[in-house]
Scaffold this active site. Structure first.
Site, PDB file in Angstrom:
ATOM      1  N   LYS A  11       0.835  -1.201   0.000  1.00  0.00           N
ATOM      2  CA  LYS A  11       0.000   0.000   0.000  1.00  0.00           C
ATOM      3  C   LYS A  11       0.881   1.267   0.000  1.00  0.00           C
ATOM      4  O   LYS A  11       2.100   1.191   0.211  1.00  0.00           O
ATOM      5  CB  LYS A  11      -0.928  -0.049   1.211  1.00  0.00           C
ATOM      6  CG  LYS A  11      -1.947  -1.202   1.127  1.00  0.00           C
ATOM      7  CD  LYS A  11      -2.904  -1.156   2.315  1.00  0.00           C
ATOM      8  CE  LYS A  11      -3.973  -2.230   2.216  1.00  0.00           C
ATOM      9  NZ  LYS A  11      -4.966  -2.120   3.322  1.00  0.00           N
ATOM     10  N   ASN A 114      -2.072   0.223   6.828  1.00  0.00           N
ATOM     11  CA  ASN A 114      -1.587  -1.069   7.325  1.00  0.00           C
ATOM     12  C   ASN A 114      -0.722  -1.829   6.319  1.00  0.00           C
ATOM     13  O   ASN A 114      -0.707  -3.056   6.288  1.00  0.00           O
ATOM     14  CB  ASN A 114      -2.750  -1.917   7.862  1.00  0.00           C
ATOM     15  CG  ASN A 114      -3.761  -2.270   6.791  1.00  0.00           C
ATOM     16  OD1 ASN A 114      -3.667  -1.783   5.669  1.00  0.00           O
ATOM     17  ND2 ASN A 114      -4.715  -3.111   7.133  1.00  0.00           N
TER      18      ASN A 114
HETATM   19  P1  IDP Z   1      -7.789  -7.092   5.340  1.00  0.00           P
HETATM   20  O1  IDP Z   1      -7.043  -6.023   4.563  1.00  0.00           O
HETATM   21  O2  IDP Z   1      -6.947  -7.670   6.427  1.00  0.00           O
HETATM   22  O3  IDP Z   1      -8.404  -8.144   4.438  1.00  0.00           O
HETATM   23  P2  IDP Z   1     -10.468  -5.968   5.625  1.00  0.00           P
HETATM   24  O4  IDP Z   1     -11.375  -6.182   6.779  1.00  0.00           O
HETATM   25  O5  IDP Z   1     -10.819  -6.639   4.338  1.00  0.00           O
HETATM   26  O6  IDP Z   1      -8.991  -6.347   6.095  1.00  0.00           O
HETATM   27  O7  IDP Z   1     -10.390  -4.391   5.400  1.00  0.00           O
HETATM   28  C1  IDP Z   1      -9.810  -3.877   4.224  1.00  0.00           C
HETATM   29  C2  IDP Z   1      -8.957  -2.679   4.591  1.00  0.00           C
HETATM   30  O8  IDP Z   1      -9.798  -1.638   5.071  1.00  0.00           O
HETATM   31  C3  IDP Z   1      -7.967  -2.933   5.722  1.00  0.00           C
HETATM   32  O9  IDP Z   1      -6.763  -3.512   5.267  1.00  0.00           O
HETATM   33  C4  IDP Z   1      -7.760  -1.535   6.269  1.00  0.00           C
HETATM   34  O10 IDP Z   1      -6.852  -0.799   5.436  1.00  0.00           O
HETATM   35  C5  IDP Z   1      -9.131  -0.911   6.090  1.00  0.00           C
HETATM   36  N1  IDP Z   1      -9.914  -1.018   7.323  1.00  0.00           N
HETATM   37  C6  IDP Z   1     -10.620  -2.090   7.751  1.00  0.00           C
HETATM   38  N2  IDP Z   1     -11.238  -1.828   8.918  1.00  0.00           N
HETATM   39  C7  IDP Z   1     -10.935  -0.546   9.226  1.00  0.00           C
HETATM   40  C8  IDP Z   1     -11.272   0.312  10.316  1.00  0.00           C
HETATM   41  O11 IDP Z   1     -12.000  -0.048  11.243  1.00  0.00           O
HETATM   42  N3  IDP Z   1     -10.727   1.576  10.278  1.00  0.00           N
HETATM   43  C9  IDP Z   1      -9.934   2.014   9.272  1.00  0.00           C
HETATM   44  N4  IDP Z   1      -9.591   1.232   8.229  1.00  0.00           N
HETATM   45  C10 IDP Z   1     -10.084  -0.029   8.199  1.00  0.00           C
END
Ligand code: IDP
Ligand code: MG
Length: 134
Positions: A11, A114
């Site tokens: 990212k 992340n």
């Molecule tokens: P993942 O990337 O581990 O599959 P997902 O739940 O699919 O996680 O979420 C996609 C992306 O959305 C995450 O990698 C993160 O960047 C963002 N994200 C998910 N939940 C949150 C949140 O509660 N706050 C801010 N960003 C979030």
């Protein structure tokens, strides 16, 4: 186990902070193969398609503007169990909870930035490879 493909993407924060080499090294060291790799921007259309499942959630708008904010590294990675192996090397979604030794545990601090994306299933991988590599 048969070879499997997954889609992974360093990212904008991972690229900006200079972690491309280290992250690619971790995948290769684990025995996975980098099949395709491209540095470039994510278009608005690609961002919305990739994160369609999160539309309407409170973090959705921020997620779309973040993922389109700067260059990323788009990768197709293959190997036995590649989807799960990539996810395990990445660590938990929230870097605050990701174990030390994982990519997010070592290079990230906050959920909004992340470091890395990885497909969550072989079906998602096929869909995401289509979005980013046609
Ligand atoms: P993942 O990337 O581990 O599959 P997902 O739940 O699919 O996680 O979420 C996609 C992306 O959305 C995450 O990698 C993160 O960047 C963002 N994200 C998910 N939940 C949150 C949140 O509660 N706050 C801010 N960003 C979030
Ligand atoms: Mg996900």
């Amino acid at each position: 186990m048969a070879d499997e493909k997954t889609y992974s993407m360093i990212k904008p924060d991972g690229v900006r902070n200079g972690h491309i080499g280290e992250i690619v090294n971790r995948f290769e060291r684990a025995g996975l193969k980098i099949e395709r790799m491209e540095l470039g921007m994510v278009s608005m259309e690609q961002a919305k398609a990739n994160y369609a499942e999160h539309e309407g959630k409170p973090f959705y708008d921020g997620l779309i503007s973040y993922i389109t904010s700067g260059p990323v590294v788009k990768m197709v990675i293959s190997g036995p169990g590649a989807v799960a192996k990539c996810r395990s090397l990445m660590g938990a979604t929230n870097p605050a909870e990701a174990a030390p030794g994982t990519i997010r545990g070592d290079f990230g601090l906050i959920m909004d930035e992340n470091v890395i994306h990885g497909s969550d299933s072989p079906a998602s991988a096929e869909r995401e490879i289509g979005i980013f590599f046609g």
